[in-house]
Scaffold this motif. Structure first.
Motif, PDB file in Angstrom:
ATOM      1  N   LYS A  10      71.475 -35.017 -74.164  1.00  0.00           N
ATOM      2  CA  LYS A  10      71.272 -33.665 -74.399  1.00  0.00           C
ATOM      3  C   LYS A  10      69.835 -33.190 -74.677  1.00  0.00           C
ATOM      4  CE  LYS A  10      72.998 -30.564 -78.062  1.00  0.00           C
ATOM      5  NZ  LYS A  10      73.763 -30.390 -79.308  1.00  0.00           N
ATOM      6  N   GLN A  52      74.347 -40.219 -75.579  1.00  0.00           N
ATOM      7  CA  GLN A  52      74.766 -38.966 -75.363  1.00  0.00           C
ATOM      8  C   GLN A  52      73.666 -37.741 -75.980  1.00  0.00           C
ATOM      9  OE1 GLN A  52      77.023 -37.646 -73.306  1.00  0.00           O
ATOM     10  NE2 GLN A  52      76.992 -39.634 -72.334  1.00  0.00           N
ATOM     11  N   SER A  80      77.117 -45.230 -78.109  1.00  0.00           N
ATOM     12  CA  SER A  80      77.315 -44.042 -77.025  1.00  0.00           C
ATOM     13  C   SER A  80      76.855 -42.744 -77.585  1.00  0.00           C
ATOM     14  CB  SER A  80      78.967 -44.000 -76.852  1.00  0.00           C
ATOM     15  OG  SER A  80      79.299 -45.359 -76.431  1.00  0.00           O
ATOM     16  N   ALA A  81      77.188 -42.425 -78.975  1.00  0.00           N
ATOM     17  CA  ALA A  81      76.699 -41.008 -79.553  1.00  0.00           C
ATOM     18  C   ALA A  81      75.011 -40.985 -79.439  1.00  0.00           C
ATOM     19  CB  ALA A  81      77.160 -41.108 -80.995  1.00  0.00           C
ATOM     20  N   PRO A  93      77.764 -36.799 -68.916  1.00  0.00           N
ATOM     21  CA  PRO A  93      78.236 -36.385 -70.320  1.00  0.00           C
ATOM     22  C   PRO A  93      79.693 -36.735 -70.838  1.00  0.00           C
ATOM     23  CG  PRO A  93      77.265 -34.551 -69.052  1.00  0.00           C
ATOM     24  CD  PRO A  93      77.333 -35.747 -68.209  1.00  0.00           C
ATOM     25  N   GLN A  94      80.000 -36.833 -72.003  1.00  0.00           N
ATOM     26  CA  GLN A  94      81.298 -37.548 -72.321  1.00  0.00           C
ATOM     27  C   GLN A  94      81.429 -37.083 -73.907  1.00  0.00           C
ATOM     28  OE1 GLN A  94      81.534 -42.006 -73.254  1.00  0.00           O
ATOM     29  NE2 GLN A  94      79.623 -41.965 -71.690  1.00  0.00           N
ATOM     30  N   ARG A  95      82.492 -37.082 -74.153  1.00  0.00           N
ATOM     31  CA  ARG A  95      82.932 -36.902 -75.710  1.00  0.00           C
ATOM     32  C   ARG A  95      82.649 -38.118 -76.622  1.00  0.00           C
ATOM     33  NH1 ARG A  95      85.926 -32.682 -77.239  1.00  0.00           N
ATOM     34  NH2 ARG A  95      86.769 -33.776 -79.174  1.00  0.00           N
ATOM     35  N   VAL A  96      81.980 -37.915 -77.717  1.00  0.00           N
ATOM     36  CA  VAL A  96      81.592 -39.227 -78.688  1.00  0.00           C
ATOM     37  C   VAL A  96      81.992 -38.660 -79.998  1.00  0.00           C
ATOM     38  CG1 VAL A  96      79.761 -39.826 -77.293  1.00  0.00           C
ATOM     39  CG2 VAL A  96      79.281 -38.082 -78.993  1.00  0.00           C
ATOM     40  N   ARG A  97      82.103 -39.600 -81.051  1.00  0.00           N
ATOM     41  CA  ARG A  97      82.586 -39.340 -82.302  1.00  0.00           C
ATOM     42  C   ARG A  97      81.564 -38.260 -82.910  1.00  0.00           C
ATOM     43  NH1 ARG A  97      81.852 -44.896 -85.676  1.00  0.00           N
ATOM     44  NH2 ARG A  97      81.907 -43.130 -87.278  1.00  0.00           N
ATOM     45  N   GLU A  98      82.188 -37.444 -83.709  1.00  0.00           N
ATOM     46  CA  GLU A  98      81.355 -36.247 -84.290  1.00  0.00           C
ATOM     47  C   GLU A  98      81.317 -36.163 -85.731  1.00  0.00           C
ATOM     48  OE1 GLU A  98      83.489 -32.870 -83.258  1.00  0.00           O
ATOM     49  OE2 GLU A  98      83.179 -32.971 -81.031  1.00  0.00           O
TER      50      GLU A  98
END
Length: 280
Positions: free
Chosen positions: A240, A236, A232-233, A148-153
């Motif tokens: 999820k 991810q 990447s988004a 898991p990693q932060r991606v653009r929202e």
């Protein structure tokens, strides 16, 4: 006594049993249940009328499953699996099957045969070359569990059962292999989830996943929006929704960008394959 025939009159449970016995000692473990075999037949558009069997008396001992681009009058046959049970190897059954049926396929209008073979499977490669197949592409196959990693929202992700496939086909960075083609995805649409990424109202990327095996069939980003975190988004979001681990097979050797992306996201190379063709 050995003889050869198509598989249209062979019961599916027999095909399943022989397939599993033939692949019981394969370098990549394969075991099909009846539901998995039925899914394979559907997804790869396997035609038993164009699939071949080697029989010892009444017993099926070897087979070649062929998918078609058109059930009525195919011009292309895709080898979705070649196997010979251990007790009948060394008799050149694959060469004999192709030697007998390629001329027949040609008279039926078939112009091309297509297959994939693991690059270290030297006996199979030798047999296919003896039949007239030549290498066309080199594929890399990956498996992994992305962390898991932060991606653009600022992206909106929507699942679409009937996306604009002609448009999405322009987002890819290679020509998909047979089992990852748009036609195959559409045949298995009830088992495949396709998610679209929107930046405001602009469609910028997509990911298509076969839910049963968590195989990523296609991942594409519009050429004008690459290297902006969209892939990447999408990946991810797949993590999820479906957790993983995931596989991504048949990435062409020259598709270095996708290979680097997968390795950066926790995927490792599992096997490499040759795509081979024979022009009738």
């Amino acid at each position: 006594m050995l003889h050869f025939n198509t598989l249209e009159n062979t019961p599916l449970p027999v095909i399943c049993t022989v397939f599993n016995e033939a692949f019981s000692d394969y370098m990549v473990p394969i075991h099909l249940t009846m539901p998995l075999l039925e899914q394979k037949l559907q997804g790869e558009n396997i035609s038993l009328a164009h699939s071949l069997g080697a029989f010892d008396g009444a017993s099926l001992v070897g087979l070649i499953l062929h998918g078609t681009d058109d059930w009525r009058r195919p011009q292309l046959l895709y080898n979705g699996g070649t196997g010979v049970i251990p007790s009948h190897r060394g008799q050149r059954l694959v060469q004999q099957l192709y030697g007998r049926y390629i001329p027949q396929f040609k008279t039926q209008g078939v112009a091309q045969l297509l297959l994939e073979v693991i690059s270290t499977n030297t006996p199979a490669i030798k047999a296919y070359r003896h039949c007239g197949f030549t290498q066309s592409r080199f594929f890399h196959c990956y498996k992994g569990q992305p962390a898991p990693q932060r991606v653009r929202e600022d992206l909106t992700l929507r699942q679409d059962l009937l996306p604009d496939w002609p448009l999405l086909s322009s987002f890819g960075s290679q020509q998909p292999s047979w089992a990852n083609s748009i036609a195959s995805i559409q045949r298995e649409s009830t088992d495949t989830a396709t998610w679209l990424a929107y930046q405001q109202d602009t469609l910028v990327g997509f990911i298509s996943i076969y839910r049963g095996t968590k195989r990523i069939r296609q991942l594409g980003v519009h050429p004008d929006h690459r290297r902006q975190g969209i892939a990447s988004a999408l990946l991810q979001h797949a993590v999820k929704e479906y957790h993983g681990p995931f596989s991504f097979v048949n990435i062409t050797d020259d598709n270095k960008g996708l290979q680097a992306f997968l390795e950066k996201n926790g995927f490792t190379l599992t096997v490499q394959q040759y795509e081979m063709k024979l022009m009738c």
